[in-house]
Design an enzyme around this catalytic site. Structure first.
Site, short mmCIF file in Angstrom:
data_model
loop_
_atom_site.label_atom_id
_atom_site.label_comp_id
_atom_site.label_asym_id
_atom_site.label_seq_id
_atom_site.Cartn_x
_atom_site.Cartn_y
_atom_site.Cartn_z
CG MET A 17 40.63 34.13 39.27
SD MET A 17 40.27 35.23 40.63
CE MET A 17 39.68 33.72 41.91
CG HIS A 59 38.88 22.84 37.80
ND1 HIS A 59 37.34 23.37 37.47
CD2 HIS A 59 39.19 24.23 38.62
CE1 HIS A 59 36.62 23.88 38.45
NE2 HIS A 59 37.96 24.42 39.12
N GLY A 104 35.50 21.78 35.16
CA GLY A 104 34.95 22.13 35.87
C GLY A 104 34.26 24.00 35.11
CG HIS A 105 37.50 26.33 34.75
ND1 HIS A 105 38.82 26.20 36.25
CD2 HIS A 105 37.40 28.12 35.99
CE1 HIS A 105 38.80 26.50 37.00
NE2 HIS A 105 37.91 27.53 36.70
CG ASP A 161 32.26 30.59 42.17
OD1 ASP A 161 32.98 30.62 43.34
OD2 ASP A 161 32.47 30.00 41.49
CB SER A 170 37.70 24.52 44.00
OG SER A 170 38.09 25.86 44.06
#
Ligand code: AMP
Length: 279
Positions: A30, A34, A36-37, A151, A186
């Site tokens: 979305m 960051h 994590g992505h 998630d 996040s």
């Protein structure tokens, strides 16, 4: 890196690559990207010939209109990050492009996985997630897709979705990427004030304590411990649950022959943060 706003242009380009038997990796996001992505995208780049990343804030998975309105948007920086790490295609459709007729979710059943934890607190959330993931899988037809364990419930829902709908896409779960102080990365972290940000690592610190207790304390005592810990802070505990990884059914006793995880959701001044840890 090529940017697509229209699904037909993307479908056409991907069909040419598929004719040449190229492996397609897909990472749905979305945006407000960051590290994590980034770890998911890198995983896809390493294991596929072509990587597609979508950036789409999916309205049907938001049960809270204010959360949707305030969802961070950093498209320019996102595109720079993706270009720098070697992403091939970015898909940035409009809501109309995806939801031509009406902005509504399909209804799914995932054997109860969807009703636990996030499902209880975010009504309709997983119908929205499954609707958009299925739509993207139908457009992109990737060989493999990458989802974060951050998630974890979503990851299990997507695995169930491919099973139930016979979608030939491999779903890979990637480890949670954290800040140095342990806070799970996040997109919503950008919204935390300085003070809230300094309190937020308490979530992971508490989860780590729970891991330490798992072999000695009862589940009931761990629930009590977590509740009492949060009562001393300004972080509002939404849920703390210990569940078996596959079914996500809450356990009353830990069976170490199975995989168990502790899950947590916390509200800090209207910003919802979730995290989980393997026990
Ligand atoms: P989102 O943009 O929040 O929808 O996330 C897109 C994907 O990135 C999802 O599969 C998330 O689980 C994953 N993701 C988000 N944050 C993290 C993180 N800190 N570590 C690993 N994966 C993450």
């Amino acid at each position: 890196m090529q940017i697509f706003k229209k699904k037909n242009a993307l479908i056409h380009c991907l069909s040419l690559l598929k004719e040449k038997n190229k492996l397609i990796g897909f990472v749905p996001t979305m945006g407000a990207l960051h590290k994590g992505h980034q770890s998911l995208v890198k995983n896809s780049i390493e294991n596929n010939d072509v990587t597609v990343v979508s950036i789409f804030v999916n309205p049907t998975q938001f049960n809270n209109p204010d959360d949707l309105k305030k969802y961070p948007k950093t498209l320019k920086e996102d595109l720079e990050l993706l270009e720098n790490i070697g992403c091939d295609f970015v898909f940035i459709p409009t809501v109309e492009e995806i939801y031509a007729q009406a902005v509504v979710s399909k209804s799914y059943s995932f054997d109860g996985i969807e009703n636990q934890m996030e499902g209880k607190f975010r009504k309709g959330h997983f119908d929205g997630v499954a609707t958009i993931v299925q739509a993207f899988f139908e457009i992109i037809k990737p060989d493999t897709s990458y989802f974060g364990e951050k998630d974890f419930q979503q990851l299990q829902v997507v695995k169930k979705l491919t099973e139930k709908e016979n979608i030939p896409v491999k779903v890979i779960g990637c480890p949670i990427y954290r800040e140095n102080d342990g806070l799970a990365m996040s997109s919503r972290n950008i919204r935390l004030s300085k003070e809230q940000r300094s309190e937020a690592p308490f979530i992971y610190q508490t989860l780590k304590k729970v891991v330490g207790f798992a072999k000695t304390k009862s589940v009931k005592d761990m629930y009590e411990f977590v509740k009492n810990e949060f009562a001393t802070t300004s972080l509002e505990l939404e849920y703390f649950t210990i569940a078996e990884e596959n079914t996500l059914a809450e356990v009353s006793e830990i069976n170490f022959d199975k995989k168990n995880r502790a899950f947590i959701a916390v509200n800090i001044g209207g910003i919802r943060l979730i995290d989980n840890i393997s026990l």
